[in-house]
Design a protein around this motif. Structure first.
Motif, PDB file in Angstrom:
ATOM      1  N   GLN A  40       0.207 -53.640 -16.951  1.00  0.00           N
ATOM      2  CA  GLN A  40      -0.564 -54.392 -17.945  1.00  0.00           C
ATOM      3  C   GLN A  40      -2.041 -54.465 -17.572  1.00  0.00           C
ATOM      4  OE1 GLN A  40       0.814 -58.400 -18.505  1.00  0.00           O
ATOM      5  NE2 GLN A  40      -0.926 -58.982 -19.783  1.00  0.00           N
ATOM      6  N   HIS A  41      -2.314 -54.586 -16.270  1.00  0.00           N
ATOM      7  CA  HIS A  41      -3.690 -54.792 -15.804  1.00  0.00           C
ATOM      8  C   HIS A  41      -4.258 -53.568 -15.076  1.00  0.00           C
ATOM      9  CE1 HIS A  41      -3.710 -58.960 -17.049  1.00  0.00           C
ATOM     10  NE2 HIS A  41      -2.582 -59.172 -16.393  1.00  0.00           N
ATOM     11  N   ASP A  42      -3.630 -52.422 -15.268  1.00  0.00           N
ATOM     12  CA  ASP A  42      -4.188 -51.165 -14.749  1.00  0.00           C
ATOM     13  C   ASP A  42      -4.487 -51.251 -13.254  1.00  0.00           C
ATOM     14  OD1 ASP A  42      -4.295 -50.520 -17.542  1.00  0.00           O
ATOM     15  OD2 ASP A  42      -6.232 -51.508 -17.648  1.00  0.00           O
ATOM     16  N   MET A  43      -3.539 -51.745 -12.480  1.00  0.00           N
ATOM     17  CA  MET A  43      -3.771 -51.920 -11.051  1.00  0.00           C
ATOM     18  C   MET A  43      -3.511 -50.613 -10.310  1.00  0.00           C
ATOM     19  SD  MET A  43      -2.023 -55.695 -10.697  1.00  0.00           S
ATOM     20  CE  MET A  43      -2.814 -56.282  -9.212  1.00  0.00           C
ATOM     21  N   VAL A  44      -4.455 -50.233  -9.457  1.00  0.00           N
ATOM     22  CA  VAL A  44      -4.330 -48.995  -8.689  1.00  0.00           C
ATOM     23  C   VAL A  44      -3.249 -49.150  -7.624  1.00  0.00           C
ATOM     24  CG1 VAL A  44      -5.541 -47.312  -7.271  1.00  0.00           C
ATOM     25  CG2 VAL A  44      -6.775 -48.539  -9.058  1.00  0.00           C
ATOM     26  N   GLY A  45      -3.394 -50.151  -6.802  1.00  0.00           N
ATOM     27  CA  GLY A  45      -2.425 -50.475  -5.768  1.00  0.00           C
ATOM     28  C   GLY A  45      -2.304 -51.977  -5.644  1.00  0.00           C
ATOM     29  N   LEU A  46      -1.220 -52.447  -5.055  1.00  0.00           N
ATOM     30  CA  LEU A  46      -1.003 -53.883  -4.910  1.00  0.00           C
ATOM     31  C   LEU A  46      -0.229 -54.142  -3.621  1.00  0.00           C
ATOM     32  CD1 LEU A  46      -0.992 -56.832  -6.073  1.00  0.00           C
ATOM     33  CD2 LEU A  46       1.185 -56.230  -7.166  1.00  0.00           C
ATOM     34  N   ALA A  47      -0.784 -55.002  -2.774  1.00  0.00           N
ATOM     35  CA  ALA A  47      -0.102 -55.448  -1.557  1.00  0.00           C
ATOM     36  C   ALA A  47       0.222 -56.926  -1.713  1.00  0.00           C
ATOM     37  CB  ALA A  47      -0.987 -55.233  -0.336  1.00  0.00           C
ATOM     38  N   VAL A  48       1.471 -57.292  -1.454  1.00  0.00           N
ATOM     39  CA  VAL A  48       1.880 -58.695  -1.582  1.00  0.00           C
ATOM     40  C   VAL A  48       2.662 -59.117  -0.341  1.00  0.00           C
ATOM     41  CG1 VAL A  48       1.961 -58.569  -4.093  1.00  0.00           C
ATOM     42  CG2 VAL A  48       4.038 -58.146  -2.806  1.00  0.00           C
ATOM     43  N   VAL A  49       2.376 -60.325   0.118  1.00  0.00           N
ATOM     44  CA  VAL A  49       3.118 -60.923   1.235  1.00  0.00           C
ATOM     45  C   VAL A  49       3.419 -62.372   0.874  1.00  0.00           C
ATOM     46  CG1 VAL A  49       3.162 -61.385   3.709  1.00  0.00           C
ATOM     47  CG2 VAL A  49       1.833 -59.461   2.849  1.00  0.00           C
ATOM     48  N   VAL A  50       4.662 -62.777   1.105  1.00  0.00           N
ATOM     49  CA  VAL A  50       5.067 -64.161   0.869  1.00  0.00           C
ATOM     50  C   VAL A  50       5.499 -64.776   2.202  1.00  0.00           C
ATOM     51  CG1 VAL A  50       6.647 -65.693  -0.366  1.00  0.00           C
ATOM     52  CG2 VAL A  50       5.834 -63.589  -1.467  1.00  0.00           C
ATOM     53  N   VAL A  51       4.981 -65.958   2.478  1.00  0.00           N
ATOM     54  CA  VAL A  51       5.329 -66.690   3.701  1.00  0.00           C
ATOM     55  C   VAL A  51       6.078 -67.960   3.318  1.00  0.00           C
ATOM     56  CG1 VAL A  51       4.403 -67.964   5.690  1.00  0.00           C
ATOM     57  CG2 VAL A  51       3.370 -65.791   5.007  1.00  0.00           C
ATOM     58  N   LYS A  52       7.135 -68.262   4.053  1.00  0.00           N
ATOM     59  CA  LYS A  52       7.909 -69.478   3.811  1.00  0.00           C
ATOM     60  C   LYS A  52       8.320 -70.063   5.159  1.00  0.00           C
ATOM     61  CE  LYS A  52      11.599 -71.035   0.687  1.00  0.00           C
ATOM     62  NZ  LYS A  52      12.659 -70.577  -0.247  1.00  0.00           N
ATOM     63  N   LYS A  53       8.007 -71.330   5.367  1.00  0.00           N
ATOM     64  CA  LYS A  53       8.360 -72.026   6.611  1.00  0.00           C
ATOM     65  C   LYS A  53       7.875 -71.262   7.841  1.00  0.00           C
ATOM     66  CE  LYS A  53      10.659 -75.040   4.123  1.00  0.00           C
ATOM     67  NZ  LYS A  53      10.048 -76.348   3.804  1.00  0.00           N
ATOM     68  N   GLY A  54       6.668 -70.719   7.760  1.00  0.00           N
ATOM     69  CA  GLY A  54       6.059 -70.074   8.911  1.00  0.00           C
ATOM     70  C   GLY A  54       6.444 -68.630   9.131  1.00  0.00           C
ATOM     71  N   GLU A  55       7.301 -68.073   8.282  1.00  0.00           N
ATOM     72  CA  GLU A  55       7.755 -66.692   8.462  1.00  0.00           C
ATOM     73  C   GLU A  55       7.455 -65.860   7.222  1.00  0.00           C
ATOM     74  OE1 GLU A  55       8.899 -65.542  11.251  1.00  0.00           O
ATOM     75  OE2 GLU A  55       9.123 -67.467  12.291  1.00  0.00           O
ATOM     76  N   ILE A  56       7.152 -64.584   7.441  1.00  0.00           N
ATOM     77  CA  ILE A  56       6.992 -63.651   6.320  1.00  0.00           C
ATOM     78  C   ILE A  56       8.378 -63.324   5.780  1.00  0.00           C
ATOM     79  CG2 ILE A  56       6.354 -61.286   5.694  1.00  0.00           C
ATOM     80  CD1 ILE A  56       4.029 -61.496   7.670  1.00  0.00           C
ATOM     81  N   VAL A  57       8.605 -63.637   4.498  1.00  0.00           N
ATOM     82  CA  VAL A  57       9.917 -63.404   3.892  1.00  0.00           C
ATOM     83  C   VAL A  57       9.884 -62.251   2.891  1.00  0.00           C
ATOM     84  CG1 VAL A  57      10.677 -65.793   4.214  1.00  0.00           C
ATOM     85  CG2 VAL A  57       9.503 -65.151   2.088  1.00  0.00           C
ATOM     86  N   TYR A  58       8.691 -61.789   2.543  1.00  0.00           N
ATOM     87  CA  TYR A  58       8.565 -60.676   1.594  1.00  0.00           C
ATOM     88  C   TYR A  58       7.247 -59.970   1.870  1.00  0.00           C
ATOM     89  CZ  TYR A  58       8.839 -58.218  -2.923  1.00  0.00           C
ATOM     90  OH  TYR A  58       8.909 -57.264  -3.900  1.00  0.00           O
ATOM     91  N   ASN A  59       7.303 -58.647   2.033  1.00  0.00           N
ATOM     92  CA  ASN A  59       6.107 -57.881   2.390  1.00  0.00           C
ATOM     93  C   ASN A  59       6.244 -56.490   1.791  1.00  0.00           C
ATOM     94  OD1 ASN A  59       3.928 -56.612   3.637  1.00  0.00           O
ATOM     95  ND2 ASN A  59       4.955 -56.444   5.622  1.00  0.00           N
ATOM     96  N   LYS A  60       5.593 -56.249   0.668  1.00  0.00           N
ATOM     97  CA  LYS A  60       5.724 -54.971  -0.034  1.00  0.00           C
ATOM     98  C   LYS A  60       4.364 -54.486  -0.517  1.00  0.00           C
ATOM     99  CE  LYS A  60      10.268 -54.823   0.148  1.00  0.00           C
ATOM    100  NZ  LYS A  60      11.137 -55.176  -0.967  1.00  0.00           N
TER     101      LYS A  60
END
Length: 381
Positions: A40-60
Motif C-alpha cells: 500500500q505504501h510502496d515500501m522498498v524494505g522493512l525491518a521489524v523487531v518486537v520486544v516483550k518482557k525484556g526479550e526479542i520475540v519477533y525479528n523479521k
C-alpha cells in the motif's frame, strides 16, 4: 531515478517469498498484514523487531536491501537510523551528569566555549536541559553541519539561529542543538565523539554499530531510497554513508563533532537497536549491564515540552490509541525509523524502512505507524 519498483515482477516475487517462508499461525497473520502495508505504501524494505518482557520475540526483515542488485534485506543489515541517534548522545551526557561532570542546568555557553544567547533575551541562560528537549529557542535556519553557524565570531548572521520566543518556553525541533550536545560530550571526555559513544554505550551492551562509517562493514549497509512525490519515483541516497575521510583527517576536537552527526548519524541493525531500546525500557539496564541510573532514565523519559518531548525521548499518546509510548523517530535520506516502548507493560517496537511513499505527520511516518499498530494487534494485544 528508479521507477516505482514494487510493481516490478522480480521484486514482487521476492517480497512475497520473504513473507511466506517465515512462519505459520500468528506469525503468518502478522506477515500477511505487513505485506499489505508494504504494498500500500510502496515500501522498498522493512525491518521489524518486537520486544516483550525484556526479550526479542519477533525479528523479521522484508523486501529489498538494494534494488539495483535485487538483494533481500536481512536482520543483520545496518541502517543509518537518523534522529533516533539523538538518544545515544543524550544517554552519554546523562552518564557525565551522574559522574558530577555536568548538570542539566549548566549554561551551554560555558560548555561549548562560545556565547549561546538568544539576542532577544540576552540575560536568559540557555541550559543543557533546554537544548536536549528542543526548548532552547535555537533553530536550524543556518544549517547544523558546523557549529560555526551559531558562533558569533564565525557567522555574521548568527542571530538568525534563534527564534523570537524566550528560551525554555516553547518547542521547536532542532538538529543543531544535538550536534552541540555531541560537542559538549567530546570536550568533557577528551575522547572523539564516535569513540566515546562506542566505549560508553555500544561496547558495554555488545552492540555493533557506530557513527564512523569506516569503522563498520560497508557490505552490511542498507541502501536508502528517497521518494519524489512529483514524479512518483525513488532515487538512492549514497550520501547517507559518506565516509567524510578528509574532514576526519583534519578533525579538531571539540569543534569538528558535527562531522559524525550526533543528531542523526548512528548506523545500526534493527535488532541491536531493539536491545538498546530495551535498556531504556528497563530504566537504564540491559541483561545485567547498567548504562545509566534509574533516575537518569526517568529524566530522559519525562515530559518537558508540551508535546511530550523529554531528553531525546518523547511520550507519544496517539501512535497506538490508548497507549502512551516512549521513544523516538528518524527521517533522513528516504529512510524512516521508529523506536517506541511501553515502560510499564514492558513491550516495544523497532521498525525501519529504507524507502516509502508514505508521508510523515506529527513527527512519525504513517506507514510505520500502521506497522506498529499491526505488530501490537497481532503480537502484543
Amino acid at each position: 531515478m528508479l521507477k516505482k519498483f514494487w510493481k516490478n515482477a522480480t521484486l514482487t516475487t521476492l517480497v512475497l517469498a520473504t513473507f511466506t517462508l517465515s512462519g505459520h499461525g500468528q506469525d503468518a497473520k502478522t506477515e500477511t498484514d505487513l505485506q499489505s502495508i508494504m504494498q500500500q505504501h510502496d515500501m522498498v524494505g522493512l525491518a521489524v523487531v518486537v520486544v516483550k518482557k525484556g526479550e526479542i520475540v519477533y525479528n523479521k526483515s522484508f523486501g529489498l536491501k538494494d534494488v539495483e542488485s535485487q538483494t533481500p534485506l536481512s536482520p543483520n543489515d545496518i541502517f543509518r537510523i537518523a534522529s533516533i541517534s539523538k538518544s545515544f548522545t543524550a544517554t552519554a551526557l546523562m552518564q557525565l551528569i551522574e559522574a558530577g561532570k555536568l548538570s542539566l542546568e549548566d549554561d551551554v555557553s560555558k560548555l561549548v566555549g562560545f556565547q549561546v544567547r538568544n539576542p532577544k533575551y540576552p540575560d536568559k541562560v540557555i541550559t543543557l536541559r533546554m537544548m536536549l528537549s528542543h526548548t532552547s529557542s535555537i533553530n536550524d535556519s543556518q544549517g547544523y553541519f558546523t557549529l560555526d553557524t551559531i558562533d558569533p565570531a564565525k557567522n555574521p548572521n548568527w542571530a538568525a539561529c534563534y527564534n523570537n520566543y524566550e528560551p525554555g518556553t516553547q518547542y521547536e525541533y532542532c538538529n543543531l542543538g544535538f550536534n552541540m550536545g555531541g560537542t559538549i560530550l567530546e570536550k568533557l571526555t577528551g575522547e572523539r565523539f564516535d569513540q566515546s559513544i562506542k566505549h560508553r554505550i555500544l561496547d558495554p551492551l555488545g552492540l555493533y554499530g557506530g557513527y564512523n562509517v569506516d569503522s563498520l562493514d560497508a557490505s552490511r549497509f542498507v541502501t536508502l531510497y528517497e521518494y519524489h512525490a512529483d514524479s512518483s519515483r525513488f532515487s538512492p541516497s549514497p550520501s547517507a554513508y559518506a565516509p567524510r575521510r578528509q574532514e576526519i583527517r583534519n578533525y579538531k576536537m571539540g569543534h569538528s563533532t558535527p562531522i559524525f552527526s550526533p543528531t542523526g548519524g548512528m548506523k545500526m541493525s534493527a535488532p541491536d537497536l531493539a536491545r538498546y531500546m530495551t535498556m531504556h525500557m528497563n530504566k537504564g539496564e540491559y541483561k545485567g549491564t547498567r548504562i545509566i541510573s534509574k533516575k537518569s532514565a526517568k529524566q530522559m523519559q519525562s515530559k518537558i515540552a508540551d508535546n511530550g518531548y523529554g531528553l531525546a525521548l518523547k511520550t507519544e499518546k496517539k501512535l497506538i490509541p490508548g497507549k502512551a509510548l516512549v521513544g523516538h523517530t528518524g527521517n533522513a535520506y528516504g529512510l524512516y525509523s521508529a523506536m517506541f516502548f511501553q515502560p510499564k507493560e514492558q513491550f516495544g517496537f523497532v521498525v525501519i524502512t529504507n524507502g516509502t511513499s508514505a508521508p510523515e505527520v506529527n513527527e512519525y511516518n504513517l506507514a510505520l505507524a500502521e506497522v506498529i499498530n499491526s505488530l501490537y494487534k497481532n503480537l502484543i494485544k
